[in-house]
Design a protein around this motif. Structure first.
Motif, short mmCIF file in Angstrom:
data_model
loop_
_atom_site.label_atom_id
_atom_site.label_comp_id
_atom_site.label_asym_id
_atom_site.label_seq_id
_atom_site.Cartn_x
_atom_site.Cartn_y
_atom_site.Cartn_z
N CYS A 61 0.86 -1.19 0.00
CA CYS A 61 0.00 0.00 0.00
C CYS A 61 0.89 1.24 0.00
O CYS A 61 2.09 1.16 0.26
N TRP A 70 4.63 8.91 2.97
CA TRP A 70 3.21 8.91 3.27
C TRP A 70 3.02 9.14 4.77
O TRP A 70 3.66 8.49 5.58
N ALA A 81 -9.01 3.74 4.36
CA ALA A 81 -8.86 3.46 2.93
C ALA A 81 -7.52 2.78 2.68
O ALA A 81 -6.53 3.05 3.35
N VAL A 83 -4.76 2.72 -0.01
CA VAL A 83 -4.34 3.57 -1.12
C VAL A 83 -3.13 2.94 -1.78
O VAL A 83 -2.19 2.50 -1.11
N ILE A 94 -3.49 7.47 -8.46
CA ILE A 94 -3.68 7.07 -7.07
C ILE A 94 -5.02 6.34 -7.03
O ILE A 94 -6.02 6.86 -7.51
N SER A 95 -5.04 5.15 -6.47
CA SER A 95 -6.28 4.39 -6.34
C SER A 95 -6.58 4.22 -4.86
O SER A 95 -5.72 3.77 -4.10
N ALA A 96 -7.79 4.60 -4.45
CA ALA A 96 -8.20 4.50 -3.05
C ALA A 96 -9.42 3.61 -2.93
O ALA A 96 -10.44 3.84 -3.59
N ILE A 103 -15.04 5.78 1.76
CA ILE A 103 -13.84 6.40 2.31
C ILE A 103 -14.30 7.57 3.19
O ILE A 103 -15.12 8.38 2.76
N THR A 107 -10.43 11.74 4.98
CA THR A 107 -9.42 11.01 4.20
C THR A 107 -9.54 11.36 2.73
O THR A 107 -8.54 11.63 2.05
N LEU A 111 -6.77 13.11 0.32
CA LEU A 111 -6.32 12.49 -0.94
C LEU A 111 -6.52 13.44 -2.12
O LEU A 111 -5.66 13.52 -3.01
N LEU A 122 -6.68 10.84 -9.25
CA LEU A 122 -7.16 9.97 -8.18
C LEU A 122 -8.39 9.23 -8.66
O LEU A 122 -9.29 9.81 -9.26
N PHE A 124 -11.25 6.73 -6.84
CA PHE A 124 -11.67 6.21 -5.54
C PHE A 124 -13.00 5.49 -5.69
O PHE A 124 -13.73 5.69 -6.65
#
Length: 163
Positions: A61, A70, A81, A83, A94-96, A103, A107, A111, A122, A124
């Protein structure tokens, strides 16, 4: 104790990736939302020393990756989440993925700010439920107009990221 070889950070007590929030096959058994890995235990992985390379050993992650630095509050079990940084349609993204249905708002706000500041799109998710069971997933894209156009016109079921 679930030390990650690339960083000084430890997965444990976080077991979010094993709790069924990601979809994967572990030793022939599928885990998915509502169905955690059969080897996941309160104290970590029951087969940690013998866990499969794919997906278990290979999965990292964002909180475990270097050199992103991070923040501590973005550890999956703390922020709600999982991420990851992935490539989608030849673009770094970026995948959440939520731990649970959605989520948390704080958060997601963090993000979105990070995505804007770093100029990384991003994606999500929100889990769709019916009669108390997970029945699907809604993916949302956040980024520059060109990325949003790609999400709107080119996302197909094969693009849903599985880990």
């Amino acid at each position: 104790m679930n030390n990650h070889p690339m960083t000084n950070r430890q997965c444990f007590p976080c077991t979010a990736c094993c709790e069924g929030w990601l979809t994967a096959e572990i030793n022939g058994v599928t885990m998915r939302p509502g169905k955690p890995c059969i080897h996941s235990m309160k104290q970590g992985c029951g087969i940690y020393e013998k866990r499969p390379k794919i997906p278990c050993v290979a999965f990292k992650c964002a909180w475990l990756q270097e050199p992103t630095n991070w923040p501590e509050h973005m550890k999956p079990n703390e922020c709600g989440a999982i991420v990851v940084f992935v490539e989608w349609k030849r673009q770094d993204v970026i995948s959440a993925i939520p731990i649970g249905q959605k989520i948390p708002a704080d958060t997601l706000d963090w993000l979105m700010t990070f995505a804007r500041e770093e100029s990384i799109p991003l994606m999500f998710s929100e889990r769709l439920m019916s009669d108390g069971k997970y029945v699907g997933i809604k993916r949302t894209g956040y980024g520059p107009p060109s990325f949003i156009h790609t999400v709107e016109t080119q996302i197909v079921p094969e693009d849903i990221m599985k880990f």
